[in-house]
Structures are given as C-alpha cells and as structure tokens.
Design a protein around this motif. Structure first.
Motif, PDB file in Angstrom:
ATOM      1  N   ILE A   1       6.472 -29.761  41.304  1.00 42.63           N
ATOM      2  CA  ILE A   1       6.960 -30.583  40.197  1.00 42.63           C
ATOM      3  C   ILE A   1       6.149 -31.872  40.096  1.00 42.63           C
ATOM      4  N   THR A   2       5.747 -32.213  38.854  1.00 40.41           N
ATOM      5  CA  THR A   2       5.010 -33.446  38.585  1.00 40.41           C
ATOM      6  C   THR A   2       5.768 -34.250  37.537  1.00 40.41           C
ATOM      7  N   VAL A   3       5.898 -35.551  37.776  1.00 41.53           N
ATOM      8  CA  VAL A   3       6.533 -36.449  36.820  1.00 41.53           C
ATOM      9  C   VAL A   3       5.544 -37.539  36.458  1.00 41.53           C
ATOM     10  N   THR A   4       5.340 -37.762  35.160  1.00 45.83           N
ATOM     11  CA  THR A   4       4.494 -38.864  34.703  1.00 45.83           C
ATOM     12  C   THR A   4       5.287 -39.712  33.725  1.00 45.83           C
ATOM     13  N   VAL A   5       5.083 -41.006  33.813  1.00 43.55           N
ATOM     14  CA  VAL A   5       5.723 -41.953  32.901  1.00 43.55           C
ATOM     15  C   VAL A   5       4.604 -42.779  32.300  1.00 43.55           C
ATOM     16  N   LYS A   6       4.441 -42.696  30.978  1.00 47.00           N
ATOM     17  CA  LYS A   6       3.344 -43.391  30.315  1.00 47.00           C
ATOM     18  C   LYS A   6       3.700 -43.649  28.857  1.00 47.00           C
ATOM     19  N   ASP A   7       3.451 -44.863  28.417  1.00 46.64           N
ATOM     20  CA  ASP A   7       3.647 -45.246  27.015  1.00 46.64           C
ATOM     21  C   ASP A   7       5.053 -44.936  26.507  1.00 46.64           C
ATOM     22  N   GLY A   8       6.054 -45.197  27.340  1.00 47.29           N
ATOM     23  CA  GLY A   8       7.440 -45.003  26.919  1.00 47.29           C
ATOM     24  C   GLY A   8       7.909 -43.558  26.910  1.00 47.29           C
ATOM     25  N   LYS A   9       7.137 -42.658  27.488  1.00 52.14           N
ATOM     26  CA  LYS A   9       7.520 -41.242  27.537  1.00 52.14           C
ATOM     27  C   LYS A   9       7.514 -40.752  28.984  1.00 52.14           C
ATOM     28  N   VAL A  10       8.466 -39.884  29.301  1.00 49.12           N
ATOM     29  CA  VAL A  10       8.553 -39.246  30.607  1.00 49.12           C
ATOM     30  C   VAL A  10       8.237 -37.767  30.407  1.00 49.12           C
ATOM     31  N   THR A  11       7.324 -37.262  31.232  1.00 47.95           N
ATOM     32  CA  THR A  11       6.981 -35.842  31.189  1.00 47.95           C
ATOM     33  C   THR A  11       7.243 -35.245  32.566  1.00 47.95           C
ATOM     34  N   VAL A  12       8.068 -34.205  32.595  1.00 52.58           N
ATOM     35  CA  VAL A  12       8.351 -33.469  33.819  1.00 52.58           C
ATOM     36  C   VAL A  12       7.730 -32.086  33.638  1.00 52.58           C
ATOM     37  N   SER A  13       6.828 -31.722  34.541  1.00 54.20           N
ATOM     38  CA  SER A  13       6.199 -30.412  34.453  1.00 54.20           C
ATOM     39  C   SER A  13       6.196 -29.749  35.823  1.00 54.20           C
ATOM     40  N   ALA A  14       6.217 -28.430  35.792  1.00 58.32           N
ATOM     41  CA  ALA A  14       6.180 -27.653  37.030  1.00 58.32           C
ATOM     42  C   ALA A  14       5.554 -26.313  36.714  1.00 58.32           C
ATOM     43  N   GLU A  15       4.825 -25.797  37.677  1.00 60.46           N
ATOM     44  CA  GLU A  15       4.297 -24.452  37.518  1.00 60.46           C
ATOM     45  C   GLU A  15       4.096 -23.808  38.872  1.00 60.46           C
ATOM     46  N   ARG A  16       4.208 -22.486  38.869  1.00 60.57           N
ATOM     47  CA  ARG A  16       4.008 -21.739  40.098  1.00 60.57           C
ATOM     48  C   ARG A  16       3.544 -20.330  39.758  1.00 60.57           C
ATOM     49  N   LYS A  17       2.815 -19.749  40.686  1.00 60.38           N
ATOM     50  CA  LYS A  17       2.340 -18.379  40.547  1.00 60.38           C
ATOM     51  C   LYS A  17       2.676 -17.643  41.836  1.00 60.38           C
ATOM     52  N   VAL A  18       3.303 -16.495  41.689  1.00 60.33           N
ATOM     53  CA  VAL A  18       3.674 -15.677  42.836  1.00 60.33           C
ATOM     54  C   VAL A  18       2.984 -14.326  42.683  1.00 60.33           C
ATOM     55  N   GLU A  19       2.225 -13.950  43.704  1.00 61.79           N
ATOM     56  CA  GLU A  19       1.562 -12.651  43.698  1.00 61.79           C
ATOM     57  C   GLU A  19       2.229 -11.739  44.720  1.00 61.79           C
ATOM     58  N   CYS A  20       2.388 -10.494  44.349  1.00 59.53           N
ATOM     59  CA  CYS A  20       3.009  -9.511  45.231  1.00 59.53           C
ATOM     60  C   CYS A  20       2.098  -8.295  45.313  1.00 59.53           C
ATOM     61  N   ASN A  21       1.738  -7.932  46.523  1.00 58.32           N
ATOM     62  CA  ASN A  21       0.878  -6.778  46.737  1.00 58.32           C
ATOM     63  C   ASN A  21       1.678  -5.735  47.512  1.00 58.32           C
ATOM     64  N   THR A  22       1.960  -4.607  46.868  1.00 62.76           N
ATOM     65  CA  THR A  22       2.765  -3.562  47.504  1.00 62.76           C
ATOM     66  C   THR A  22       1.905  -2.434  48.062  1.00 62.76           C
ATOM     67  N   GLY A  23       0.623  -2.666  48.184  1.00 66.46           N
ATOM     68  CA  GLY A  23      -0.272  -1.630  48.694  1.00 66.46           C
ATOM     69  C   GLY A  23      -0.977  -0.913  47.563  1.00 66.46           C
ATOM     70  N   CYS A  24      -0.209  -0.261  46.695  1.00 66.59           N
ATOM     71  CA  CYS A  24      -0.794   0.469  45.560  1.00 66.59           C
ATOM     72  C   CYS A  24      -0.959  -0.412  44.334  1.00 66.59           C
ATOM     73  N   THR A  25      -0.059  -1.353  44.171  1.00 64.07           N
ATOM     74  CA  THR A  25      -0.106  -2.201  42.976  1.00 64.07           C
ATOM     75  C   THR A  25      -0.055  -3.666  43.366  1.00 64.07           C
TER      76      THR A  25
END
Length: 82
Positions: free
Chosen positions: A31-55
């Motif tokens: 999670i990232t929070v930025t406060v600039k010019d009277g605005k608050v931006t909350v952003s988050a991102e994630r990537k999950v990889e799953c390897n089951t052998g065949c796929t």
C-alpha cells in the motif's frame, strides 16, 4: 480460512477522521499513500503467481482511491495507519 481484513485510517493532526478505506487482500507493504496539492491518493497492487506443475497462473490486483482534503486541512497534517 478466513480472509484478513485490513482497514486504513487517514487522520488530520487536529484529530479529525478523514476516511476509513478497506484494503482487504493487500499486504501493508503493498500500500502506498501520497498527499499532494490537497489530494490524498491511496494505491495498492499485488501479483500472485501459482505454478501447479502443468499450468502457471497469475493473478493481478490493483486498487486506487483518490479524494480531496476538506477545506482547512493542510497536506502536512495528514497521517495514516494500517
């Protein structure tokens, strides 16, 4: 298993609660929070990889929430906690 619910609370130093944002599904390090010019931006991102052998699958999740600060609240007064 139960999904862990995280909430992020944004406050001004005057004790005024500004927002409670549900960031379920994200680790606090994602999670990232930025406060600039009277605005608050909350952003988050994630990537999950799953390897089951065949796929191999990838799951990508992104969240962005932006809002303006109320009149009289300075950018430097905003704090947050997860």
């Amino acid at each position: 298993s139960r999904t862990k619910r995280l909430g992020m609370m944004l406050n001004s130093c005057g004790g005024q609660n500004l927002a409670l944002i549900d960031v379920k599904g994200f680790d606090p390090r994602d999670i990232t929070v930025t406060v600039k010019d009277g605005k608050v931006t909350v952003s988050a991102e994630r990537k999950v990889e799953c390897n089951t052998g065949c796929t191999k699958t990838s799951n990508y999740k992104k969240f962005v929430k932006e809002f303006s600060l109320p009149p009289g609240v300075c950018d430097k007064e905003v704090t947050y906690s997860v």
